[in-house]
Design a protein around this motif. Structure first.
Motif, short mmCIF file in Angstrom:
data_model
loop_
_atom_site.label_atom_id
_atom_site.label_comp_id
_atom_site.label_asym_id
_atom_site.label_seq_id
_atom_site.Cartn_x
_atom_site.Cartn_y
_atom_site.Cartn_z
N SER A 20 -55.00 56.15 63.95
CA SER A 20 -54.75 57.25 63.02
C SER A 20 -56.05 57.94 62.64
CB SER A 20 -54.02 56.74 61.77
OG SER A 20 -54.79 55.78 61.08
N TRP A 62 -49.38 58.09 63.94
CA TRP A 62 -48.98 59.08 62.94
C TRP A 62 -47.99 58.48 61.95
CZ3 TRP A 62 -44.46 61.05 61.09
CH2 TRP A 62 -44.61 62.07 60.13
N ARG A 63 -47.01 57.72 62.45
CA ARG A 63 -46.03 57.10 61.55
C ARG A 63 -46.73 56.16 60.56
NH1 ARG A 63 -40.56 55.98 62.86
NH2 ARG A 63 -41.06 55.81 65.07
N PHE A 66 -48.40 58.27 57.96
CA PHE A 66 -47.39 58.89 57.09
C PHE A 66 -46.84 57.88 56.09
CE2 PHE A 66 -42.85 59.64 56.33
CZ PHE A 66 -42.89 60.87 55.70
N SER A 69 -49.31 56.95 53.44
CA SER A 69 -49.46 58.03 52.48
C SER A 69 -48.28 58.09 51.52
CB SER A 69 -49.61 59.36 53.23
OG SER A 69 -49.78 60.43 52.34
N ILE A 70 -47.08 57.92 52.06
CA ILE A 70 -45.87 57.95 51.23
C ILE A 70 -45.85 56.79 50.24
CG2 ILE A 70 -43.37 57.55 51.33
CD1 ILE A 70 -44.08 60.39 51.92
N ARG A 99 -51.04 63.91 48.35
CA ARG A 99 -51.20 63.40 49.71
C ARG A 99 -52.21 64.24 50.49
NH1 ARG A 99 -45.38 63.95 51.61
NH2 ARG A 99 -46.27 63.62 53.68
N SER A 105 -55.69 59.83 53.56
CA SER A 105 -54.46 60.20 54.26
C SER A 105 -54.79 60.96 55.54
CB SER A 105 -53.58 61.06 53.35
OG SER A 105 -52.41 61.46 54.03
N GLU A 107 -52.31 61.74 57.97
CA GLU A 107 -51.10 62.32 58.57
C GLU A 107 -51.22 63.82 58.79
OE1 GLU A 107 -47.74 62.89 56.12
OE2 GLU A 107 -48.74 62.20 54.30
N VAL A 126 -41.76 63.51 63.60
CA VAL A 126 -42.07 64.17 62.34
C VAL A 126 -40.80 64.70 61.69
CG1 VAL A 126 -43.27 66.12 61.29
CG2 VAL A 126 -44.43 64.74 63.02
N GLU A 129 -38.90 61.80 60.10
CA GLU A 129 -39.50 61.19 58.92
C GLU A 129 -39.53 62.14 57.72
OE1 GLU A 129 -40.15 58.20 58.46
OE2 GLU A 129 -40.46 57.27 60.41
N VAL A 130 -39.75 63.43 57.96
CA VAL A 130 -39.90 64.35 56.83
C VAL A 130 -38.58 64.97 56.39
CG1 VAL A 130 -42.23 64.93 57.57
CG2 VAL A 130 -40.36 66.46 58.17
#
Length: 237
Positions: A20, A62-63, A66, A69-70, A99, A105, A107, A126, A129-130
């Protein structure tokens, strides 16, 4: 066996953390498996074992970024579900901007590299997930706009808000790349002040739309209604 499994998971997490960070810095094409392994202190066989190939490592990196960060900045911003919709919208905007502002972070930085040098490898992931975050924001916006608002109007308001948040990334990158004049004009010194601005600016625009919808002759129609485009730029949160 338990020790071996623990070591294997630690190696996997090290590869994801290294991946990442390097993908955020260099993008997919300019990143090599060798440098990820060097930073993670792992061998290439470990990448093959855990991920199979560079493409899968890219997606999972990336996941990983993400979800990390979440976990640090929950999408609701700490605002209760039964709070007024304006407060919930503020919480959602604050969560996104925190974020964005978080230097840990990766992402968004990975996505910016993806936009600049598109591979298509992250698109489905993406969106998957979003989507819950976007749907949550659209639900709040529909409450604020009222029942007469069309789906397109709700979506446009969502995009407008997200665009303000995304621009904060650009401002931050400008400051780090030596563009002194441009950096000064885009500088965001206080993220809380910027959150207040985005919330106030957005609620002002929403109030104007709602007023138009509630007036005699107010309409749900919007030019371009019905057009659909699956685009990461509209779903970056």
């Amino acid at each position: 066996m338990k020790i071996l499994r623990k070591d294997a998971e630690q190696t996997r997490q090290s590869l994801l953390a290294a991946g990442s960070a390097i993908f955020a810095d260099k993008g997919y094409r300019d990143t090599t498996i060798a440098e990820i392994c060097e930073r993670a202190k792992a061998n290439i066989a470990a990448v093959n074992y855990h991920f199979g190939d560079k493409e899968t490592l890219y997606r999972e990196s990336w996941r990983h970024a993400f979800l990390k960060s979440i976990a640090t900045h929950p999408p609701d911003g700490g605002v209760a579900e039964d709070a007024p919709p304006e407060d919930r919208l503020r919480g959602q905007i604050a969560a996104i901007l925190h974020r964005v502002a978080d230097q840990e972070s990766k992402e968004f930085l990975i996505l910016l590299k993806e936009f600049a040098n598109h591979t298509g490898l992250l698109k489905d992931l993406v969106l998957e997930e979003v989507r819950p975050i976007r749907i949550r924001m659209e639900a709040v916006l529909r409450q604020i706009l009222g029942e007469r608002a069309s789906k397109v109007q709700v979506r446009f308001c969502t995009i407008s808000i997200l665009t303000q948040c995304i621009n904060a990334i650009v401002a931050g990158l400008t400051r780090t790349q030596g563009w002194e004049d441009e950096a000064e004009s885009l500088k965001i010194d206080n993220i809380e002040e910027f959150i207040d601005h985005v919330v106030g600016f957005s609620l002002g625009g929403i109030a104007s739309i709602r007023k138009t919808l509630q007036s005699p002759g107010g309409t749900r129609k919007s030019r371009g209604a019905g057009r659909k485009k699956a685009d990461l730029i509209a779903n970056p949160v």
